[in-house]
Design a protein around this motif. Structure first.
Motif, short mmCIF file in Angstrom:
data_model
loop_
_atom_site.label_atom_id
_atom_site.label_comp_id
_atom_site.label_asym_id
_atom_site.label_seq_id
_atom_site.Cartn_x
_atom_site.Cartn_y
_atom_site.Cartn_z
N VAL A 249 0.83 -1.20 0.00
CA VAL A 249 0.00 0.00 0.00
C VAL A 249 0.87 1.25 0.00
O VAL A 249 0.61 2.20 -0.76
CB VAL A 249 -0.95 0.00 1.22
N GLY A 250 1.91 1.27 0.83
CA GLY A 250 2.79 2.43 0.87
C GLY A 250 3.50 2.68 -0.45
O GLY A 250 3.57 3.82 -0.93
N ARG A 251 4.01 1.62 -1.06
CA ARG A 251 4.68 1.77 -2.35
C ARG A 251 3.71 2.19 -3.44
O ARG A 251 4.06 3.00 -4.32
CB ARG A 251 5.36 0.46 -2.73
N ALA A 252 2.50 1.66 -3.39
CA ALA A 252 1.51 2.02 -4.41
C ALA A 252 1.12 3.48 -4.30
O ALA A 252 0.99 4.18 -5.32
CB ALA A 252 0.28 1.12 -4.27
N VAL A 253 0.91 3.97 -3.07
CA VAL A 253 0.55 5.39 -2.89
C VAL A 253 1.67 6.29 -3.40
O VAL A 253 1.44 7.28 -4.09
CB VAL A 253 0.23 5.67 -1.41
N ARG A 254 2.91 5.94 -3.05
CA ARG A 254 4.05 6.74 -3.51
C ARG A 254 4.13 6.76 -5.03
O ARG A 254 4.30 7.82 -5.65
CB ARG A 254 5.33 6.16 -2.91
N THR A 255 4.00 5.59 -5.65
CA THR A 255 4.11 5.51 -7.10
C THR A 255 2.95 6.20 -7.80
O THR A 255 3.14 6.91 -8.81
CB THR A 255 4.17 4.03 -7.54
N SER A 256 1.73 6.02 -7.30
CA SER A 256 0.57 6.61 -7.96
C SER A 256 0.55 8.12 -7.85
O SER A 256 0.15 8.82 -8.80
CB SER A 256 -0.72 6.02 -7.38
N ILE A 257 0.98 8.66 -6.71
CA ILE A 257 1.05 10.12 -6.58
C ILE A 257 2.08 10.68 -7.55
O ILE A 257 1.85 11.71 -8.21
CB ILE A 257 1.37 10.52 -5.13
N THR A 258 3.23 10.01 -7.66
CA THR A 258 4.25 10.44 -8.61
C THR A 258 3.72 10.38 -10.04
O THR A 258 3.92 11.31 -10.84
CB THR A 258 5.50 9.57 -8.49
N ALA A 259 3.04 9.29 -10.38
CA ALA A 259 2.48 9.16 -11.72
C ALA A 259 1.40 10.21 -11.98
O ALA A 259 1.32 10.78 -13.07
CB ALA A 259 1.89 7.76 -11.92
N GLY A 260 0.56 10.50 -10.97
CA GLY A 260 -0.47 11.51 -11.14
C GLY A 260 0.10 12.89 -11.37
O GLY A 260 -0.39 13.65 -12.24
N VAL A 261 1.14 13.26 -10.62
CA VAL A 261 1.77 14.57 -10.82
C VAL A 261 2.40 14.65 -12.21
O VAL A 261 2.34 15.68 -12.88
CB VAL A 261 2.81 14.82 -9.72
N PHE A 262 3.02 13.54 -12.65
CA PHE A 262 3.62 13.52 -13.99
C PHE A 262 2.55 13.68 -15.06
O PHE A 262 2.75 14.41 -16.04
CB PHE A 262 4.39 12.22 -14.18
N ILE A 263 1.42 13.01 -14.91
CA ILE A 263 0.32 13.15 -15.87
C ILE A 263 -0.20 14.57 -15.89
O ILE A 263 -0.44 15.16 -16.96
CB ILE A 263 -0.80 12.15 -15.54
N LEU A 264 -0.38 15.16 -14.70
CA LEU A 264 -0.85 16.54 -14.62
C LEU A 264 0.12 17.50 -15.30
O LEU A 264 -0.29 18.39 -16.05
CB LEU A 264 -1.04 16.93 -13.15
N LEU A 265 1.41 17.30 -15.06
CA LEU A 265 2.42 18.16 -15.69
C LEU A 265 2.42 17.99 -17.20
O LEU A 265 2.48 18.97 -17.95
CB LEU A 265 3.80 17.81 -15.12
N THR A 266 2.32 16.74 -17.66
CA THR A 266 2.37 16.49 -19.10
C THR A 266 1.18 17.11 -19.82
O THR A 266 1.34 17.79 -20.85
CB THR A 266 2.40 14.97 -19.36
N ILE A 267 -0.02 16.90 -19.28
CA ILE A 267 -1.21 17.46 -19.94
C ILE A 267 -1.21 18.98 -19.87
O ILE A 267 -1.56 19.66 -20.85
CB ILE A 267 -2.48 16.88 -19.29
N THR A 268 -0.81 19.53 -18.73
CA THR A 268 -0.79 20.98 -18.60
C THR A 268 0.18 21.62 -19.57
O THR A 268 -0.13 22.62 -20.22
CB THR A 268 -0.42 21.37 -17.15
#
Length: 282
Positions: A249-268
């Protein structure tokens, strides 16, 4: 001349770590591709499971359902961030005598940055973490192995259905999130600081573009798909008993938040990187 044993051992260890990292990356790529490509099959074969997961993700179960589930949690988080925009925006702009533009900040920052980023973190910490814990418990209890023995395609039934449910559930959840951020900014500016409602609404409606809302929802949907894919993978591959599920769970939260920020940056950057779709005029 041969290399010292210590150097050979370090080289072998580094090579072994590189091979393990490559293998894990390949396993993740295969899982994500299989889960995403099987979403249509999941909707066709397991519609009841998809509907059940949508209800569970939106309103929660047990004690979480008492407070309204993920909808209330995400709405409360964006409510606080919208209030911060009112506080910081009004005070900062009033220092230079342009506090009337607080409505512009409410329309500009909430839609493009604040609401999507807050919703992405909230989704990872709520429905994403819950999915990892559920699948991890099924893995250590050998329930996933039992599904495979019965001939059920486990990735489609467990992962693809959760990805579809997460993407569909995020639409009303994110709608509530954006509305709460708008209401918080407007309430703080007009009621707490006493700015005229007409002034705030004028600048808010002037700078709020429908296309920005569309891209904001696209960011939320993309982040929801990434969050569910990452969390289902870590739950599906959890090992080591209850402690291993907690680590997953801890690794998944860390990875998903990183992926979400990357997606937000890419689309923006893709949408607003050149012109920004922004014109300040009198």
């Amino acid at each position: 001349m041969t290399a010292p044993p210590e150097a050979s051992g370090r080289t072998s260890e580094a090579v072994g770590k590189a091979i393990d990292s490559t293998r894990r990356l390949g396993e993740q790529t295969y899982f994500y591709g299989h889960a995403l490509l099987s979403t249509a099959d999941a909707v066709r074969r397991y519609p009841g499971e998809v509907l059940r997961l949508i209800a569970t993700m939106g309103m929660g179960t047990g004690a979480l359902a008492v407070i309204g589930g993920t909808v209330v949690i995400v709405g409360f988080l964006t409510l606080t961030t919208g209030a911060l925009i009112a506080v910081q925006g009004y005070n900062t702009l009033s220092n230079v005598g342009i506090e009337a533009l607080t409505g512009f900040l409410g329309a500009f920052l909430n839609v493009r940055f604040i609401a999507p980023a807050t919703a992405g973190v909230a989704l990872a910490a709520t429905i994403g973490a819950g999915a990892t814990a559920q699948l991890g418990a099924m893995r250590i209890n050998e329930e996933i192995d039992a599904l495979e023995v019965m001939g059920i395609r486990a990735i489609t039934y467990l992962a693809s259905t959760r990805i579809v449910a997460g993407v569909l559930a995020v639409v009303p959840i994110y709608t509530v999130a954006v509305l709460m951020s708008f209401l918080a900014t407007r309430f703080g500016t007009t009621i707490i600081y006493g700015q005229s409602r007409g002034v705030y609404d004028h600048y808010f409606s002037t700078f709020l573009h429908p296309s920005d809302l569309g891209w904001s929802f696209a960011e939320a949907l993309a982040m929801a798909a990434a969050v569910m894919a990452v969390h289902t993978y870590y739950g599906y591959t959890a090992t080591g008993g209850p402690a291993g599920v907690g680590e997953a769970v801890g690794r998944a939260v860390r990875t998903s938040i990183t992926a979400g920020v990357f997606i937000l940056l890419t689309i923006t950057l893709s949408v607003y990187g050149q012109s920004g779709n922004f014109h300040l005029s009198g």
